[in-house]
Design a protein around this motif. Structure first.
Motif, PDB file in Angstrom:
ATOM      1  N   ALA A  65      -0.282  -3.968  -6.144  1.00 47.13           N
ATOM      2  CA  ALA A  65       0.069  -5.345  -6.489  1.00 47.13           C
ATOM      3  C   ALA A  65       0.887  -5.442  -7.760  1.00 47.13           C
ATOM      4  O   ALA A  65       1.320  -6.522  -8.154  1.00 47.13           O
ATOM      5  CB  ALA A  65      -1.212  -6.176  -6.646  1.00 47.13           C
TER       6      ALA A  65
ATOM      7  N   SER B  37      13.773  -6.446  -2.131  1.00 51.74           N
ATOM      8  CA  SER B  37      13.070  -6.860  -3.347  1.00 51.74           C
ATOM      9  C   SER B  37      11.852  -5.956  -3.553  1.00 51.74           C
ATOM     10  O   SER B  37      11.464  -5.206  -2.656  1.00 51.74           O
ATOM     11  CB  SER B  37      12.614  -8.310  -3.211  1.00 51.74           C
ATOM     12  N   GLY B  38      11.261  -6.057  -4.733  1.00 53.60           N
ATOM     13  CA  GLY B  38      10.098  -5.232  -5.038  1.00 53.60           C
ATOM     14  C   GLY B  38       8.964  -5.440  -4.049  1.00 53.60           C
ATOM     15  O   GLY B  38       8.323  -4.483  -3.591  1.00 53.60           O
ATOM     16  N   GLY B  39       8.718  -6.703  -3.677  1.00 49.42           N
ATOM     17  CA  GLY B  39       7.626  -7.007  -2.761  1.00 49.42           C
ATOM     18  C   GLY B  39       7.896  -6.427  -1.385  1.00 49.42           C
ATOM     19  O   GLY B  39       7.007  -5.849  -0.739  1.00 49.42           O
ATOM     20  N   GLU B  40       9.152  -6.576  -0.936  1.00 44.45           N
ATOM     21  CA  GLU B  40       9.509  -6.029   0.376  1.00 44.45           C
ATOM     22  C   GLU B  40       9.373  -4.510   0.379  1.00 44.45           C
ATOM     23  O   GLU B  40       8.897  -3.919   1.339  1.00 44.45           O
ATOM     24  CB  GLU B  40      10.949  -6.439   0.723  1.00 44.45           C
TER      25      GLU B  40
ATOM     26  N   VAL C  49       3.173 -12.649  -2.764  1.00 40.66           N
ATOM     27  CA  VAL C  49       3.310 -11.326  -2.145  1.00 40.66           C
ATOM     28  C   VAL C  49       2.011 -10.545  -2.316  1.00 40.66           C
ATOM     29  O   VAL C  49       1.555  -9.847  -1.406  1.00 40.66           O
ATOM     30  CB  VAL C  49       4.499 -10.568  -2.765  1.00 40.66           C
ATOM     31  N   VAL C  50       1.404 -10.681  -3.493  1.00 40.16           N
ATOM     32  CA  VAL C  50       0.119 -10.025  -3.740  1.00 40.16           C
ATOM     33  C   VAL C  50      -0.881 -10.455  -2.669  1.00 40.16           C
ATOM     34  O   VAL C  50      -1.623  -9.630  -2.117  1.00 40.16           O
ATOM     35  CB  VAL C  50      -0.418 -10.400  -5.144  1.00 40.16           C
TER      36      VAL C  50
ATOM     37  N   ARG D  91       6.478   3.356  -5.372  1.00 36.51           N
ATOM     38  CA  ARG D  91       6.841   3.046  -3.977  1.00 36.51           C
ATOM     39  C   ARG D  91       7.728   4.113  -3.362  1.00 36.51           C
ATOM     40  O   ARG D  91       7.558   4.494  -2.241  1.00 36.51           O
ATOM     41  CB  ARG D  91       7.520   1.684  -3.863  1.00 36.51           C
TER      42      ARG D  91
ATOM     43  N   GLN E 262       7.346  -2.794  -1.432  1.00 32.18           N
ATOM     44  CA  GLN E 262       5.928  -2.451  -1.432  1.00 32.18           C
ATOM     45  C   GLN E 262       5.361  -2.486  -0.017  1.00 32.18           C
ATOM     46  O   GLN E 262       4.630  -1.595   0.400  1.00 32.18           O
ATOM     47  CB  GLN E 262       5.150  -3.415  -2.331  1.00 32.18           C
TER      48      GLN E 262
ATOM     49  N   LEU F  93       4.273  -7.763  -8.646  1.00 25.63           N
ATOM     50  CA  LEU F  93       4.676  -8.585  -7.508  1.00 25.63           C
ATOM     51  C   LEU F  93       4.322 -10.053  -7.740  1.00 25.63           C
ATOM     52  O   LEU F  93       3.391 -10.376  -8.480  1.00 25.63           O
ATOM     53  CB  LEU F  93       3.986  -8.092  -6.233  1.00 25.63           C
TER      54      LEU F  93
ATOM     55  N   VAL G  75      -0.232  -8.600   0.518  1.00 22.76           N
ATOM     56  CA  VAL G  75      -0.662  -7.204   0.443  1.00 22.76           C
ATOM     57  C   VAL G  75      -2.180  -7.133   0.598  1.00 22.76           C
ATOM     58  O   VAL G  75      -2.714  -6.297   1.345  1.00 22.76           O
ATOM     59  CB  VAL G  75      -0.210  -6.565  -0.889  1.00 22.76           C
TER      60      VAL G  75
END
Lengths: 227, 607
Positions: free
Chosen positions: A161, A135-138, A168-169, A85, A140, A164, A172
Motif C-alpha cells: 500500500a 501509475s504507481g497504483g496500476e 487504490v489502497v 514492484r 502495484q 498509493l 489492494v
C-alpha cells in the motif's frame, strides 16, 4: 505452510537479521510489522532466495527451500511482490503477466489473464499499455497480478500500500482479502498499522532485525506504538 | 561521380551492412540478456567462415551455410554451459577476460585445424552471375545478401515480440532478478540466447565466404566492427543494430567509392565517437538501468601493511642486484617485465580506482613509443630529451580523448576508448611518410652510455619503480580518494563538492602519462617500433595483465604483468600454439582464482 527457523541475513559484514522464527499457515494473513530498516524486506528477499544463504532453515509446504535459487522457489508455488514492484517497463500489461505464468498447480487457484482482469478491472482496460506508462497504483496491481499468474500457494507482499492513493489502497486490500478467502497464505510486510489491521490475522513485530513480539494483532499493536 | 555509381556504392553498402548486422545482432542480444560483452563474437564469425569453407566441398555451398551456422550455435551453447554459466555472478571484467581467453583459444584452434593460409570459399551456385543495374554489373549474390539483413531482422523481431521465449528474454534483459523470482530459469534462457547469438555470428561468417576468403585475422576486425555497430545502435537494441549497420556499411562503401579507401579504417570509429558524444546511449538505445548495489562490493584498497611494504622494498632491492648475478636473456626479460608492469599499473590506475574501463590503453603506450622514435629520428633530439618528451605525446592524446571519454561510463566509455585507439592506430598505420606506416620505425637506439643491456636495465628499473610508486602514492592522496569516491557513488561525490568529471579527466591523463613513459622505454629497449605497439591486441594484453593480477588489489597488476610477459616470452619460443596456452591459463585462473593473483597474496598476508 511457510516455516522459518533461526533465519539470519547480512549485507557484507553487517548483520541485519537475527534468528527469526515464525510460521504462516494457509488461508491466513501473517503481518511482519516494523519501522523502516527493521529488516522486513530483507526477510522476504532471504525467503525468496534473492540473498546468499546464511544460517537458518526455511520450509515451504514441508520442503527445505533455503538453498534453492529463486526460480525453483517460485516454481514450488511461492510468489513474491517486491516493494519497488519492479514491473517490466518495456513490456505491456499482458506481457508482464506472461512472464509470471506457470502451469496450473494442484491445491491452488488457477489464474488466467481474464480472471485477473476481473479481480483488477483497471488492468483489463489497459492490456496493451507498457508497464512504464502506468501509475504507481496500476503498477502495484500489475505486480500482484503478475505474481498470481504463477498460481501460488503462498505469497510474500512487501508494503503493497506504500505511496498509493487511499482509493487504490482500498482495492489492494480487497484483493488480498479475496486471495485469503481462496486459501492462499499471505505474508505481509507492513509499517502502516491501519492497513495491517484490516487484513492480518496474526502479526510479528520486527525491531532491529529481531522479533520483538508475536501473537494477535491487538497484542502486538500496543508494543508497536512504543518502538 | 555519376548517379549510377552512387547507386552502385549504395548497393555495395547495403550488402556489407547485412553481415555486419548479423554479427552485431547476436552480440547485442547476448549483451542485453546476460550483460556479457562477448569479445569472442568475432571468433565465432571466423569459425562460421572456416566451417562453411570446410563443409562446402562435401555438401555444397547452400547446405554448408546453415550447417556451419548450426555448428557454431551448438558450440555457443557448449561454451555457455561449461564456462560463462560460472561467471554470471562474477565481476564484469572477469567475464571479459574469459571471453578474451576464448579469442586466443579459438584463433589457435583455427590455425591448427585449417593452417595459416587464407582459404578461398566457393561461389554460390545459382548466384554466380551479375545483374545489370544502371548500366553496371552488380553481383547476384550481393543482391541476395541485401535481402538477408531485413529477413533476419524481421525473424528476430517476430521471435522477440510474438513468442513466450522472446517475452522472457525481454523481461530478463530489463530485470533478471525479478524474472528469476517469477520462476524464469535463467540458465535455459541465457544458454539459448547465447546459442542464438553464436548461430547468428556463424551465419554471418558462412554467408560471407563467396565474397572474401577465411582468414585468421578476421576475428578482431569483425569484433571491433560489431562493437561499433552495437554501440552506435544502442546496446541491446536489435533495430538499432540494423540502423547502425546500414549507416556504417554505407559510409564505408562511399569512402571506397569516392577514393578515400585509406580512410575506411578509421571512419566508423569517427562515426561512433560523434554518435556517443551526441547520444551517449546510441541511436536507439536507452540509458542502462543502474546496476543495484554496484560499487558497494568493491573492496577498499587498504594501506599496505608494514610487512607488505618491507616485502616490496626487498623485491626492489633484489631487482637491483640481478645484473650482478645474471645477464643477457634474464635482463632483457626483466626489462620487458618492468616496463609492462608500469603499463599495467597505469591501466589499473584507470580501471580500478578510476573506475574507467579502457579497451584502448595501448594508444598511450604506442604514442609514447612513437613519440620517442619520432623525436629521435625526425627531430634529431638527443636520446635523453626524446625519452623525457615522448610521454607528452601520450599526455596530449589523453587530454583530448579523455575529455570525450569521461562524459560516458561503463561499457560505452570502454568502447569510446577503443574507438580513439583504433583511430590513432589507423593514422599511424597509414601515414607512411611520417610514421613509417606498417613497417614502423627502426634505429631507435639509446645513447652510447646506455647501449649496454645492464645500463638500460637500470634506467628501466629506476623509471618503472618510480612511476609505479608515484601511482600507488597518489591512490592514498586526496586525488586518489576523490577518484574512488567518484567511482563508487558519482552522485554523492558530486554532492560533497567533488567535480567527478574533472577528477576522472585528470585521472585519465595521469594514467596516459605513465603508459606513455612505458612506451618510450619500450621503444629504446627494442630499437624499433611498429603499429602493433598501439594496436588492439596490445590493449588486450594490458587488460589481461591487470585482470590476471586482480583488479581490486594494489600490487596485482605487477604480478600479472610479470606472469603474462614471462609466459608470452617462454611459451612463444617453443610452441606454435602459445596463444591457446595463455588462453587456457587465463580460463583456469578466472575459474579457480576469480580475484586474480594479487588476491592470493592478500589472503596470505591478511591475518
Amino acid at each position: 505452510m511457510l516455516e522459518v527457523r533461526g533465519l539470519s541475513a547480512a549485507y557484507g559484514k553487517a548483520q541485519v537479521l537475527f534468528e527469526l522464527d515464525f510460521v504462516a499457515h494457509a488461508g491466513e494473513v501473517l503481518a511482519l510489522l516494523g519501522r523502516n530498516g527493521a529488516g522486513k524486506s530483507t526477510a522476504l528477499k532471504r525467503i525468496m532466495g534473492l540473498l546468499p544463504p546464511r544460517t537458518g532453515e526455511i520450509r515451504f509446504g514441508g520442503a527445505r527451500i533455503d538453498a534453492l535459487p529463486p526460480f525453483r522457489i517460485a516454481r514450488l508455488g511461492l510468489g513474491y511482490v517486491p516493494e519497488e514492484r519492479r514491473i517490466f517497463t518495456d513490456l505491456s500489461v499482458r506481457e508482464n503477466l506472461e512472464v509470471g505464468r506457470q502451469p496450473p498447480r494442484d491445491g491452488a487457484a488457477h489464474w488466467t489473464p481474464d480472471r485477473l482482469f476481473e479481480l483488477f478491472p483497471n488492468l483489463g482496460r489497459m492490456q496493451d499499455r507498457l508497464g512504464g506508462r502506468m501509475s504507481g497504483g496500476e503498477q502495484q496491481m500489475l505486480a500482484v497480478a503478475r505474481t498470481l499468474m504463477g498460481n501460488p500457494r503462498a505469497i510474500l507482499l512487501d508494503e503493497p500500500a506504500e505511496g498509493l492513493a487511499p482509493i487504490v489502497v482500498e482495492q489492494v486490500a480487497l484483493a488480498i482479502r479475496e486471495l485469503k478467502a481462496q486459501g492462499l497464505c499471505v505474508l505481509l510486510c507492513e509499517q502502516n498499522l491501519h492497513f495491517a489491521r484490516q487484513l492480518a490475522d496474526r502479526a510479528c513485530l520486527l525491531e532491529q532485525g529481531r522479533i520483538r513480539a508475536s501473537g494477535t494483532l491487538e497484542a502486538v499493536e500496543s508494543l508497536y506504538a512504543m518502538v | 561521380m555519376t548517379a549510377a555509381s552512387v547507386l552502385l556504392q549504395f548497393l555495395n553498402g547495403l550488402a556489407s551492412a547485412s553481415s555486419l548486422f548479423l554479427v552485431a545482432a547476436g552480440l547485442s542480444l547476448i549483451f542485453g540478456v546476460t550483460r556479457i560483452v562477448n569479445f569472442a563474437h568475432g571468433s565465432l564469425f571466423m569459425l562460421g567462415m572456416y566451417a562453411a569453407v570446410a563443409l562446402a566441398p562435401y555438401v555444397g555451398f547452400w547446405w554448408s551455410v546453415p550447417l556451419a551456422a548450426l555448428a557454431v550455435g551448438a558450440l555457443g551453447a557448449v561454451l555457455e554451459a561449461l564456462l560463462l554459466r560460472r561467471l554470471y555472478a562474477a565481476p564484469e571484467l572477469l567475464q571479459l577476460l574469459a571471453t578474451f581467453a576464448l579469442v586466443l583459444i579459438i584463433k589457435d584452434f583455427a590455425l591448427w585445424a585449417w593452417g595459416p593460409e587464407d582459404l578461398l570459399g566457393p561461389r554460390a551456385p545459382g548466384l554466380e552471375g551479375a545483374v545489370a543495374i544502371a548500366g553496371s554489373r552488380f553481383p547476384e549474390y550481393d543482391v541476395f545478401l541485401i535481402a538477408c539483413g531485413p529477413i533476419v531482422l524481421a525473424a528476430l523481431w517476430q521471435l522477440l515480440r510474438r513468442t513466450r521465449w522472446g517475452t522472457l528474454v525481454r523481461a530478463a534483459t530489463q530485470d533478471r532478478d525479478m524474472a528469476n523470482a517469477l520462476g524464469v530459469d535463467q540458465r535455459h534462457l541465457f544458454g539459448s540466447v547465447f546459442a542464438l547469438g553464436a548461430l547468428l555470428a556463424g551465419l554471418g561468417g558462412a554467408l560471407q565466404i563467396p565474397r572474401e576468403p577465411a582468414t585468421l585475422a578476421i576475428d578482431l576486425q569483425v569484433i571491433s566492427d560489431a562493437f561499433v555497430v552495437v554501440v552506435v545502435g544502442g546496446l541491446g537494441s536489435i533495430p538499432g543494430a540494423f540502423l547502425a549497420a546500414l549507416l556504417i556499411g554505407e559510409i564505408k562503401a562511399f569512402c571506397i567509392g569516392l577514393g578515400f579507401s585509406e580512410f575506411t579504417l578509421a571512419v566508423e570509429f569517427v562515426v561512433m565517437a560523434i554518435v556517443l558524444v551526441l547520444r551517449p546511449w546510441g541511436l536507439l538505445g536507452q540509458m542502462p538501468a543502474p546496476v543495484r548495489g554496484a560499487g558497494a562490493h568493491e573492496p577498499a584498497f587498504a594501506l599496505p601493511s608494514r610487512g607488505a611494504l618491507q616485502a616490496l622494498v626487498a623485491v626492489a632491492l633484489a631487482l637491483c642486484v640481478v645484473p650482478l648475478l645474471s645477464g643477457g636473456y634474464t635482463l632483457v626479460l626483466l626489462t620487458d617485465i618492468l616496463l609492462f608492469a608500469l603499463f599495467a599499473v597505469s591501466l589499473h590506475f584507470l580501471m580500478g580506482p578510476g573506475g574507467m574501463l579502457s579497451f584502448g590503453h595501448a594508444a598511450y603506450f604506442g604514442l609514447g613509443a612513437y613519440g620517442a622514435g619520432l623525436l629521435l629520428l625526425k627531430a634529431e633530439t638527443s636520446m635523453g630529451l626524446a625519452l623525457l618528451a615522448a610521454p607528452l605525446f601520450a599526455v596530449f592524446a589523453a587530454v583530448v580523448f579523455g575529455w570525450f571519454c569521461v562524459r560516458l561510463s561503463g561499457v560505452y566509455l570502454a568502447m569510446l576508448t577503443l574507438a580513439f585507439a583504433q583511430i590513432t592506430w589507423s593514422v599511424v598505420y597509414q601515414w607512411d611518410a611520417f610514421t613509417g606506416g606498417s613497417n614502423g620505425l627502426i634505429g631507435i637506439w639509446p645513447a652510447g652510455w646506455l647501449s649496454g643491456k645492464t645500463a638500460y636495465y637500470y634506467v628501466t628499473l629506476a623509471t618503472s619503480l618510480a612511476g609505479i610508486a608515484a601511482m600507488w602514492r597518489v591512490l592514498y592522496a586526496p586525488f586518489g580518494y576523490a577518484l574512488r569516491a567518484g567511482r563508487d557513488s558519482p552522485l554523492r561525490a558530486d554532492a560533497i563538492g567533488i567535480d567527478v568529471r574533472a577528477q576522472q579527466w585528470a585521472g585519465f591523463v595521469f594514467a596516459g602519462l605513465f603508459a606513455g613513459i612505458a612506451g618510450a622505454l619500450y621503444a629504446f629497449s627494442k630499437g624499433s617500433i611498429s603499429p602493433e605497439a598501439l594496436a588492439v591486441p596490445r590493449s588486450v594484453d594490458g587488460l589481461v595483465m591487470v585482470l590476471l593480477g586482480g583488479l581490486h588489489t594494489l600490487t596485482g597488476p605487477v604480478w600479472g604483468a610479470a606472469l603474462f610477459t614471462w609466459l608470452q616470452d617462454s611459451v612463444a619460443r617453443g610452441f606454435d600454439y602459445w596463444r591457446a596456452v595463455i588462453g587456457a591459463v587465463i580460463l583456469l585462473l578466472v575459474i579457480a582464482v576469480p580475484g586474480g593473483l594479487g588476491s592470493i597474496l592478500r589472503a596470505r598476508s591478511s591475518r
